[in-house]
Design a protein around this motif. Structure first.
Motif, PDB file in Angstrom:
ATOM      1  N   GLY A 369       0.941  -1.152  -0.088  1.00 50.62           N
ATOM      2  CA  GLY A 369       0.032  -0.021   0.129  1.00 50.62           C
ATOM      3  C   GLY A 369       0.674   1.249  -0.108  1.00 50.62           C
ATOM      4  N   LYS A 370       1.929   1.267   0.481  1.00 53.13           N
ATOM      5  CA  LYS A 370       2.823   2.288   0.465  1.00 53.13           C
ATOM      6  C   LYS A 370       3.696   2.591  -0.919  1.00 53.13           C
ATOM      7  N   GLN A 371       3.666   1.410  -1.681  1.00 45.65           N
ATOM      8  CA  GLN A 371       4.444   1.561  -3.059  1.00 45.65           C
ATOM      9  C   GLN A 371       3.314   2.012  -4.171  1.00 45.65           C
ATOM     10  N   MET A 372       1.895   1.371  -3.861  1.00 48.11           N
ATOM     11  CA  MET A 372       1.070   1.212  -4.857  1.00 48.11           C
ATOM     12  C   MET A 372      -0.322   1.829  -4.238  1.00 48.11           C
ATOM     13  N   PRO A 373      -0.317   3.139  -3.416  1.00 47.88           N
ATOM     14  CA  PRO A 373      -1.326   3.710  -2.545  1.00 47.88           C
ATOM     15  C   PRO A 373      -2.652   3.900  -3.488  1.00 47.88           C
ATOM     16  N   PHE A 374      -2.509   4.297  -4.581  1.00 42.73           N
ATOM     17  CA  PHE A 374      -3.819   4.261  -5.376  1.00 42.73           C
ATOM     18  C   PHE A 374      -4.486   3.034  -5.641  1.00 42.73           C
ATOM     19  N   THR A 375      -3.772   2.281  -5.988  1.00 45.24           N
ATOM     20  CA  THR A 375      -4.389   0.897  -6.265  1.00 45.24           C
ATOM     21  C   THR A 375      -4.782   0.014  -5.057  1.00 45.24           C
ATOM     22  N   ILE A 433      -4.608  -4.126   6.064  1.00 48.40           N
ATOM     23  CA  ILE A 433      -3.830  -3.844   7.202  1.00 48.40           C
ATOM     24  C   ILE A 433      -2.168  -4.167   7.076  1.00 48.40           C
ATOM     25  N   SER A 434      -2.018  -5.382   6.318  1.00 47.89           N
ATOM     26  CA  SER A 434      -0.700  -5.925   6.187  1.00 47.89           C
ATOM     27  C   SER A 434       0.022  -4.816   4.853  1.00 47.89           C
ATOM     28  N   ALA A 435      -1.152  -4.540   3.843  1.00 44.75           N
ATOM     29  CA  ALA A 435      -0.603  -3.540   2.643  1.00 44.75           C
ATOM     30  C   ALA A 435      -0.299  -2.419   3.336  1.00 44.75           C
ATOM     31  N   PHE A 436      -0.998  -1.773   4.211  1.00 44.17           N
ATOM     32  CA  PHE A 436      -0.478  -0.138   4.567  1.00 44.17           C
ATOM     33  C   PHE A 436       0.108  -0.219   6.012  1.00 44.17           C
ATOM     34  N   PHE A 437       0.344  -1.267   6.622  1.00 47.72           N
ATOM     35  CA  PHE A 437       1.049  -1.081   7.870  1.00 47.72           C
ATOM     36  C   PHE A 437       2.365  -2.068   8.093  1.00 47.72           C
ATOM     37  N   HIS A 445      14.614  -3.698   5.306  1.00 45.70           N
ATOM     38  CA  HIS A 445      15.527  -2.410   5.499  1.00 45.70           C
ATOM     39  C   HIS A 445      15.730  -1.660   4.114  1.00 45.70           C
ATOM     40  N   GLU A 446      15.640  -2.255   3.117  1.00 42.48           N
ATOM     41  CA  GLU A 446      15.665  -1.494   1.764  1.00 42.48           C
ATOM     42  C   GLU A 446      14.314  -1.933   0.871  1.00 42.48           C
ATOM     43  N   PRO A 447      13.265  -1.255   1.176  1.00 41.30           N
ATOM     44  CA  PRO A 447      12.172  -1.422   0.079  1.00 41.30           C
ATOM     45  C   PRO A 447      12.700  -1.262  -1.333  1.00 41.30           C
ATOM     46  N   VAL A 448      11.920  -2.221  -2.222  1.00 44.70           N
ATOM     47  CA  VAL A 448      11.968  -1.989  -3.532  1.00 44.70           C
ATOM     48  C   VAL A 448      11.040  -0.957  -3.935  1.00 44.70           C
ATOM     49  N   LYS A 449      11.560  -0.167  -4.965  1.00 39.31           N
ATOM     50  CA  LYS A 449      10.609   0.745  -5.474  1.00 39.31           C
ATOM     51  C   LYS A 449       9.794   0.203  -6.387  1.00 39.31           C
ATOM     52  N   ILE A 450       8.376   0.518  -6.238  1.00 37.21           N
ATOM     53  CA  ILE A 450       7.422   0.028  -7.332  1.00 37.21           C
ATOM     54  C   ILE A 450       6.626   1.117  -7.721  1.00 37.21           C
TER      55      ILE A 450
END
Length: 495
Positions: A369-375, A433-437, A445-450
């Motif tokens: 949800g942090k990478q694809m918030p709109f979707t 919940i898992s998608a946003f939190f 540690h290093e989230p992949v940019k999507i």
């Protein structure tokens, strides 16, 4: 009520069918032209259906006979408020899915068969909803069912071919059962037309019961009814996501539509109540609701969880059919609209996630949800609607169904709806919940940019997601108004 003859229903059905040939020819020369023609076809089809709105809302019925095969057996078309409502819904969702497909399918193989098949299945669905008799309905039912096999096996993987084989076997069984029911109806009633002024079967008999069971198997198979749902959880996950949205959002509804026509045109309300056959539908509906919802909780594959969710949601529609009260029928028809918007949103959003991340296991979607918030926001709206949280459309349809159950003197069904909503929350809320939190799986540690999906995919998702809120928030909206008028039409005889 005025009857009129018009060629427009034939145009609505035949236009996408003819354009299939044009698209197939053009695609040999230009992919862009193929794609543009597919969208153009779906847009023109939707506008053609919408053009019927003023005439149908005045309480009129359009009929057109194409060809008489035998005495009292013909190819004919008929548009009343119920068939118009579902044709409008189908063409609208199909149009959005066609637009979504432009970017989703551009990197997929087999597009030269995908778009023609998409148009044929559109023609098949519209032919079912606008059929003037059960024989014509059967022809288009088989066309849609058999051709959509190509959508199920599109990926050509082992899993897709296995799912396609199961789907094909169940389709053949359902088609044979449906044809058997039609033959018995023709024998007992002398006609299979939807335009007769009385029901087709008026007396209880063994043959009449066989006809009822045959129709229940034929249409129940397509509706994902227990125990005929076995093809659905395998077919939806392996199909391309836009095809999954149509399989779940629209094609399942052809089974519910067929059962409505059987109850109100073949047998009638009084007949169904006297025989007690509605109890059979009610029992199967309750099992379908609870089974689909419970098994969905155990699924780790995102699309497979959505597929089992569809099984449970179709149980609501079957329950509404079995109650035969006005508010239950309104809730039943409105849930057809609601589920189409909700589940199409969920499958298209899931498709965007899978396309951009390659992940479909729910435990791998933490932080998406942090990478694809709109979707994910669109997914969340539709999921909350599926749970039945106000003010979404899912709440309005369940509320109306519950009132219909109370009208029928069966408060037990209200408890079933509440339990199902709880189960829905148990398998949708953890995803949200898992998608946003949650943390991105494997990249704490290093989230992949999507990046978000392309706008041609996001716009249809946004329109459908907003619809889940808009059609629940507004006290008077087009789907609910159409549902109310269609329920009243059926209860008055549907003639």
């Amino acid at each position: 009520m005025e009857m009129a003859s018009s060629f427009l229903p034939v145009w609505v059905v035949m236009f996408p069918l003819v354009m299939t040939l044009v698209i197939y020819y053009v695609e040999q020369h230009s992919e862009k032209m193929r794609n543009a023609l597919a969208v153009f076809t779906s847009v023109v089809t939707f506008l053609s259906v919408a053009a019927l709105y003023p005439y149908i809302m005045e309480g009129n019925i359009i009929q057109f006979s194409v060809l008489e095969l035998l005495p009292n057996l013909e190819i004919s078309f008929r548009v009343d408020i119920l068939s118009f409502s579902l044709a409008l819904l189908s063409s609208f969702v199909w149009m959005l899915v066609a637009i979504y497909s432009l970017d989703y399918m551009c990197h997929e193989h087999g597009c030269n068969r995908y778009y023609p098949v998409l148009m044929i299945t559109l023609a098949g669905c519209l032919g079912i909803f606008m059929a003037g008799d059960f024989f014509t309905l059967f022809v288009f039912f088989e066309l849609m069912s058999l051709i959509s096999y190509v959508l199920v096996v599109h990926e050509e993987t082992i899993d897709a071919l296995r799912a396609g084989y199961k789907y094909l076997i169940m389709t053949i069984i359902g088609g044979l059962a449906l044809f058997f029911g039609i033959i018995i109806t023709f024998e007992l009633g002398g006609s299979v037309s939807l335009s007769t002024e009385t029901t087709l079967i008026a007396e209880q008999s063994t043959l009449a019961f066989f006809a009822f069971i045959s129709f229940l198997i034929g249409f129940g198979m397509k509706a994902g009814m227990f125990p005929l749902h076995v093809w659905l959880p395998d077919a939806h996950p392996v199909a391309p996501s836009p095809a999954s949205a149509l399989l779940s959002g629209i094609m399942l509804k052809t089974g519910a539509y067929g059962l409505l026509r059987v109850i109100f045109h073949v047998f009638g309300i009084e007949f169904m109540q006297e025989t007690g056959w509605t109890l059979i539908i009610a029992v199967v509906a309750v099992i379908t609701i609870l089974l689909g919802s419970a098994v969905a909780i155990t699924q780790e594959d995102l699309k497979r969880r959505l597929a089992y969710s569809s099984v449970g949601q179709m149980g609501y529609i079957l329950l509404g059919i079995s109650l035969l009260t006005e508010r239950a029928l309104i809730g039943n028809i409105f849930h057809i609209f609601s589920h189409a918007f909700m589940k199409s949103t969920l499958f298209l959003a899931a498709g965007a996630i899978i396309l951009k991340t390659g992940k479909r296991n729910i435990k791998d979607l933490g932080g998406i949800g942090k990478q694809m918030p709109f979707t994910m926001f669109a997914f969340t709206l539709a999921a909350l609607a599926m749970i039945g949280i106000p003010p979404f459309n899912g709440f309005l349809s369940k509320w109306t169904l519950a009132l219909g159950a109370m009208d029928a003197g069966v408060p037990f069904y209200v408890l079933i709806l509440l339990i199902s909503s709880l189960l829905n929350g148990l398998y949708y809320l953890p995803i949200i919940i898992s998608a946003f939190f949650g943390l991105e799986h494997g990249h704490e540690h290093e989230p992949v940019k999507i990046n978000e999906a392309p706008y041609k995919m996001l716009i249809p998702v946004a329109i459908l997601a907003i619809s889940t809120l808009l059609f629940g928030l507004l006290p008077s909206n087009l789907p609910f108004d159409l549902s109310r008028v269609a329920a009243d039409f059926l209860l008055r005889g549907g003639f």
